[in-house]
Design an enzyme around this catalytic site. Structure first.
Site, mmCIF file in Angstrom:
data_model
loop_
_atom_site.group_PDB
_atom_site.id
_atom_site.type_symbol
_atom_site.label_atom_id
_atom_site.label_comp_id
_atom_site.label_asym_id
_atom_site.label_seq_id
_atom_site.Cartn_x
_atom_site.Cartn_y
_atom_site.Cartn_z
ATOM 1 N N TRP A 36 0.825 -1.222 0.000
ATOM 2 C CA TRP A 36 0.000 0.000 0.000
ATOM 3 C C TRP A 36 0.852 1.260 0.000
ATOM 4 C CZ3 TRP A 36 -4.961 2.161 0.567
ATOM 5 C CH2 TRP A 36 -4.994 3.441 1.130
ATOM 6 N N MET A 37 0.396 2.285 -0.749
ATOM 7 C CA MET A 37 1.046 3.604 -0.698
ATOM 8 C C MET A 37 -0.013 4.690 -0.578
ATOM 9 S SD MET A 37 3.495 5.406 -3.567
ATOM 10 C CE MET A 37 2.282 5.653 -4.861
ATOM 11 N N ASN A 38 0.224 5.691 0.317
ATOM 12 C CA ASN A 38 -0.551 6.924 0.213
ATOM 13 C C ASN A 38 0.378 8.109 0.033
ATOM 14 O OD1 ASN A 38 -0.785 5.952 3.194
ATOM 15 N ND2 ASN A 38 -1.324 8.078 3.455
ATOM 16 N N ASP A 39 0.292 9.151 0.834
ATOM 17 C CA ASP A 39 0.905 10.448 0.524
ATOM 18 C C ASP A 39 2.360 10.419 0.039
ATOM 19 O OD1 ASP A 39 -1.313 10.779 2.108
ATOM 20 O OD2 ASP A 39 -0.324 11.976 3.632
ATOM 21 N N GLN A 55 4.176 7.248 2.075
ATOM 22 C CA GLN A 55 3.495 6.521 3.152
ATOM 23 C C GLN A 55 3.288 5.098 2.670
ATOM 24 O OE1 GLN A 55 1.940 8.006 6.468
ATOM 25 N NE2 GLN A 55 4.030 8.502 5.900
ATOM 26 N N PHE A 98 4.253 8.964 10.127
ATOM 27 C CA PHE A 98 3.310 9.630 9.230
ATOM 28 C C PHE A 98 4.040 10.619 8.323
ATOM 29 C CE2 PHE A 98 -1.244 9.153 11.176
ATOM 30 C CZ PHE A 98 -1.107 7.785 11.158
ATOM 31 N N SER A 99 3.248 11.341 7.541
ATOM 32 C CA SER A 99 3.809 12.164 6.463
ATOM 33 C C SER A 99 4.761 13.244 6.936
ATOM 34 C CB SER A 99 2.675 12.810 5.672
ATOM 35 O OG SER A 99 2.102 11.842 4.852
ATOM 36 N N ASP A 168 2.208 16.190 9.649
ATOM 37 C CA ASP A 168 2.613 16.434 8.262
ATOM 38 C C ASP A 168 3.502 17.676 8.110
ATOM 39 O OD1 ASP A 168 0.876 14.302 7.992
ATOM 40 O OD2 ASP A 168 -0.794 15.516 7.274
ATOM 41 N N TRP A 305 -9.367 8.957 -0.432
ATOM 42 C CA TRP A 305 -9.621 8.156 0.776
ATOM 43 C C TRP A 305 -11.003 7.519 0.783
ATOM 44 C CZ3 TRP A 305 -6.161 6.109 3.645
ATOM 45 C CH2 TRP A 305 -4.963 6.763 3.915
HETATM 46 C C1 FRU Z 1 -3.104 12.175 4.610
HETATM 47 C C2 FRU Z 1 -2.723 11.497 5.902
HETATM 48 C C3 FRU Z 1 -1.750 12.366 6.672
HETATM 49 C C4 FRU Z 1 -1.039 11.375 7.537
HETATM 50 C C5 FRU Z 1 -0.959 10.177 6.619
HETATM 51 C C6 FRU Z 1 -1.017 8.844 7.308
HETATM 52 O O1 FRU Z 1 -3.477 11.313 3.589
HETATM 53 O O2 FRU Z 1 -3.889 11.212 6.643
HETATM 54 O O3 FRU Z 1 -2.363 13.414 7.398
HETATM 55 O O4 FRU Z 1 0.213 11.821 7.929
HETATM 56 O O5 FRU Z 1 -2.023 10.289 5.706
HETATM 57 O O6 FRU Z 1 -0.731 7.802 6.448
#
Ligand code: FRU
Length: 495
Positions: A36-39, A55, A98-99, A168, A305
């Site tokens: 999985w990848m997010n920010d 992330q 986190f980010s 963040d 999201w």
């Molecule tokens: C945004 C967020 C950030 C947080 C991160 C956690 O997408 O919710 O605020 O640091 O993702 O994965």
């Protein structure tokens, strides 16, 4: 220090990521090694290369305990994978790294600044986050977390600030000192951006409140970024729980670009205008860097999201970043265009000029799923405005994704309802464009699973993931009324 958790993550990705074939991935959009990848995190220049962290949960295609994955690039198109950079292996970040962001230090090392999350159980039995800002310093591959972490804790919050929602950090050099913006939730429960400064990245002073939303543009503001661009001071934020505003903002997680002027005396951004960053379906948590030749380049998570739990069957990674985009300000608005480096990857040019038609048409050699295509359209007769113009891509007769322009109400609609995705996710987005008597320029970048649209030389961008089978590669044009169009199309060849 290489902890057991970090070694485990590095071992996991080097063992299993090679099973993912190049065909499963886009040709030039950045994806995680596996899982999985997010920010985007730490998007920055280090030793002449662009580094990008993300992330990351290597073990599953769902969000879980956050690590930082790592890649680098010289041209924003070809990405080189590096081992996992951070694992949640300390008491202050045991529930997630986190980010955050990254800078090069004067001594040549790289500093990562991130939010450490630690959960505690309250007297009432509820689990609560405690979010603090932490740093790790390294050589571009391996990083050591600072012994003095967290470097910003709850004691450095302004009165009423929340330590559950304090995350963040974006850090940059302002001459010889570091500045940081970081998201927080003040006492009114909405979002704000705090500013800090430091000489060495280890000890930080609170400078003031850069901006707050007072519940107008969403609530908690995630992932702030702040930079100067063409004479303006620009704040990017990713608000949660937005309420819709016309066709500018939709409900849920959105992105906002706040254009204004920074007042160094009060440490406040004086607001001039607010607009959405991207008008499509999948775009969040943008982050920028400045290139050595002075361009401001933005990258974002090409997801949403609200819909991340609906995933294509059988995937081994989830999440893509957008194509990096060059930013500028024109007529008080944010302009974004694909990085110019993309043009080096263009294959043969297919060019059609002054194609006049009404109804449906297709053009020889105008098809594909990895391409860069610009369509200019205008009314065939100045006195007769047409009703609508549509481009259908990723089409095979049954499936298609459409981009429809309606000059009479100055809107564009992106619609992926018929993309073949077997989940009931949000699939349609409408947005306003500048009135221009039926003349419009649409640049489309397709890369297997995604569509990025740039309108009128970057006046607006709209992004969507499309999971349609790759065999659906036809493109057609439809006009209700009579139009004239020019089409310039290139395959993008990245190997
Ligand atoms: C945004 C967020 C950030 C947080 C991160 C956690 O997408 O919710 O605020 O640091 O993702 O994965």
């Amino acid at each position: 220090m290489t902890s057991k958790l970090l070694l485990k993550a590095r071992d996991f990705e080097s063992r299993y990521a090679p099973y993912i074939t190049p065909e499963e991935r886009p040709a030039f959009h950045m994806t995680p090694s596996i899982g999985w990848m997010n920010d985007p995190n730490g998007f920055s220049v280090y030793k002449g290369e662009y580094h990008l962290f993300y992330q990351y949960n290597p073990y599953d295609t769902k969000w879980d305990l956050m690590h930082w994955g790592h890649v680098k690039t010289r041209d924003f198109i070809r990405w080189e994978r590096l081992p996992v950079a951070l694992a949640p292996d300390m008491p202050y970040d045991q529930n997630g790294c986190f980010s955050g962001s990254a800078v090069e230090l004067p001594d040549g090392r790289q500093m990562l600044v991130y939010t450490g999350v630690r959960q505690t159980r309250q007297k009432n039995g509820k689990i609560q986050d405690r979010q603090t800002q932490c740093v790790a310093i390294g050589d571009g591959v391996d990083y050591e977390k600072a012994a003095c972490n967290p470097v910003i804790g709850s004691d450095a919050l302004p009165q009423g600030g929340s330590m559950q929602d304090f995350r963040d950090p974006k850090v940059w050099w302002d001459e010889d000192r570091l500045r940081m913006v970081v998201g927080n939730r003040p006492a009114d429960g909405s979002g704000s951006v705090l500013m800090y400064e430091s000489e060495d990245g280890l000890s930080w002073r609170y400078d003031g409140l850069l901006a707050s939303c007072h519940n107008q543009y969403g609530r908690m503001w995630e992932c702030p970024d702040f930079f100067r661009l063409d004479g303006k001071d620009i704040l990017l934020v990713s608000p949660q729980e937005m309420s819709p505003v016309g066709l500018e903002f939709h409900a849920g997680n959105g992105t906002a670009c706040i254009i204004g002027t920074f007042d160094p005396k009060t440490c406040h951004q004086v607001r001039e205008s607010v607009q959405a960053v991207d008008y499509g379906l999948d775009f969040y948590a943008p982050q920028t860097l400045e290139t050595p030749d002075g361009r401001r380049v933005m990258i974002a998570w090409m997801q949403n999201w609200e819909t991340v739990n609906c995933q294509p069957r059988g995937i081994r990674y989830f999440g893509e970043m957008t194509l990096p985009r060059e930013l500028s300000i024109r007529d008080g608005r944010l302009i974004q265009n694909p990085v110019r480096e993309l043009e080096k990857y263009r294959g043969y040019q297919i060019l059609y000029r002054n194609v006049q038609f009404s109804g449906n048409t297709a053009l020889g050699n105008v098809k594909g799923r990895v391409l860069d295509m610009t369509v200019n359209v205008r009314p065939a007769m100045e006195t007769m405005l047409y009703h609508s113009f549509r481009i259908n891509v990723a089409s095979d007769g049954e499936h298609y994704v459409s981009i429809r322009y309606k000059p009479e109400n100055n809107t564009i609609r992106i619609d992926r309802t018929h993309s073949g995705f077997p989940h009931d996710i949000v699939s349609v987005r409408d947005f306003m464009v500048r009135p221009n008597r039926g003349e419009i320029k649409l640049r489309l970048i397709l890369d297997r699973h995604s569509l990025e649209l740039f309108v009128n030389n970057g006046e607006q961008a709209a992004t969507a993931m499309i999971y349609t089978d790759q065999s659906a590669d036809a493109i057609s044009f439809e006009a209700d009324g009579c139009v004239v169009m020019d089409v310039e199309k290139y395959d993008l060849i990245v190997n």
